[in-house]
Scaffold this motif. Structure first.
Motif, PDB file in Angstrom:
ATOM      1  N   ASN A 121       0.828  -1.210   0.000  1.00 26.24           N
ATOM      2  CA  ASN A 121       0.000   0.000   0.000  1.00 26.24           C
ATOM      3  C   ASN A 121       0.860   1.256   0.000  1.00 26.24           C
ATOM      4  O   ASN A 121       0.531   2.245   0.649  1.00 26.24           O
ATOM      5  CB  ASN A 121      -0.926  -0.018   1.220  1.00 26.24           C
ATOM      6  N   ALA A 153       2.150   4.619  -0.806  1.00 27.81           N
ATOM      7  CA  ALA A 153       1.597   5.822  -1.432  1.00 27.81           C
ATOM      8  C   ALA A 153       2.667   6.468  -2.296  1.00 27.81           C
ATOM      9  O   ALA A 153       3.772   6.757  -1.828  1.00 27.81           O
ATOM     10  CB  ALA A 153       1.129   6.802  -0.358  1.00 27.81           C
ATOM     11  N   THR A 203      -0.475  13.475  -4.121  1.00 23.86           N
ATOM     12  CA  THR A 203      -0.431  12.175  -3.462  1.00 23.86           C
ATOM     13  C   THR A 203      -1.467  12.166  -2.344  1.00 23.86           C
ATOM     14  O   THR A 203      -1.346  12.930  -1.383  1.00 23.86           O
ATOM     15  CB  THR A 203       0.962  11.892  -2.873  1.00 23.86           C
ATOM     16  N   GLN A 227      -3.420   9.141   3.835  1.00 24.16           N
ATOM     17  CA  GLN A 227      -3.930   7.851   4.278  1.00 24.16           C
ATOM     18  C   GLN A 227      -4.356   7.933   5.743  1.00 24.16           C
ATOM     19  O   GLN A 227      -3.751   8.657   6.530  1.00 24.16           O
ATOM     20  CB  GLN A 227      -2.858   6.756   4.139  1.00 24.16           C
TER      21      GLN A 227
END
Length: 264
Positions: A117, A119, A248, A251
């Motif tokens: 995951n 980023a 970006t 999260q």
């Protein structure tokens, strides 16, 4: 005889009260908050079975002390094996940077792993693949000391020049910490550019209790981490160069930690 009988009755009552108090203490201990320390994290060579669900409609935000999270109805769409590789098994390029504790103790990794995951800026300008993360585990913290990227077919080790503290240890309910980190990577020769990332991690142990999954019920502490990224790319065009900000997404990561499970 009457005084002796009365004394015996008093002793029996005292013993019953003591036994009852002991049961109360044991009962409280059974549901007491656990503490997560460095022994609850993986070592190089460990593996973990990870089940993946797409059930996003469940309540993952509610939390608190002595809380019960019931995720027993989760349905698994797939599974994978996560491997925490021994640093000695990394490529020589990675080992020079992250397995050289005699000269650079701050960047001596305990293991590395594939980043599923990770980023990364949403742009086709940066030709990178196969991200891996290097982790150092100490008694008082777990640090993300750097990453590795494959750029143009070559392994490129990238130190977090300001190291990211993922977890402060031991973890107990109410703990919180903020960690700012930074790295810069030269994308040459695959691409004439430089990528910079500033990251802010805001973390809190915001709950404890029990979580139920299709695999059982576990005593846990719950953490939430909010990650914000500021990414920028320096592009050189002939004699001119300029920086552009890259989009970006941030999260939010919720994690339930049980003892001796190695992963959330």
């Amino acid at each position: 005889m009457r005084n002796l009988h009365l004394t015996t009755q008093l002793k029996i009552i005292q013993m019953k009260n003591l036994f009852f108090a002991s049961l109360l203490v044991l009962g409280n201990l059974s549901f007491a908050q656990i503490t997560i320390n460095d022994n609850d994290f993986p070592d190089g060579g460990d593996t973990a079975l990870v089940s993946i669900s797409m059930d996003f409609e469940l309540d993952f935000e509610s939390t608190g002390p002595d809380y019960t999270w019931d995720y027993s109805v989760l349905t698994m769409s797939s599974q994978r094996i996560d491997t925490f590789f021994d640093i000695d098994d990394a490529s020589l390029t990675y080992q020079v940077v992250f397995n050289n504790g005699f000269f650079d103790e701050d960047y001596q990794a305990d293991y590395y792993q594939k980043l599923f995951n990770f980023a990364f800026p949403e742009t086709d300008l940066i030709p990178v693949s196969n991200p891996v993360g290097f982790t150092k585990v100490e008694s008082d913290k777990v640090e993300a000391i750097g990453i590795g990227l494959e750029i143009g077919g070559f392994d490129v080790p990238i130190k977090n020049e300001i190291i990211d503290i993922e977890y402060e240890l031991p973890m107990n309910y109410g703990d919180d910490w903020v960690s700012n980190s930074f790295f810069e990577v030269d994308l040459n020769p695959a691409f004439d550019g430089i990528l910079r990332r500033y990251q802010e991690r805001t973390s809190q142990v915001d709950g404890w209790g029990q979580v139920t999954t299709p695999f059982g019920t576990f005593d846990v502490v719950r953490t939430v981490a909010v990650l914000e990224f500021t990414d920028s790319l320096r592009i050189a065009l002939g004699d001119d160069a300029f920086w552009i900000e890259l989009p970006t997404p941030g999260q939010v990561v919720y994690s339930w930690w049980a003892e001796n499970q190695k992963i959330p």
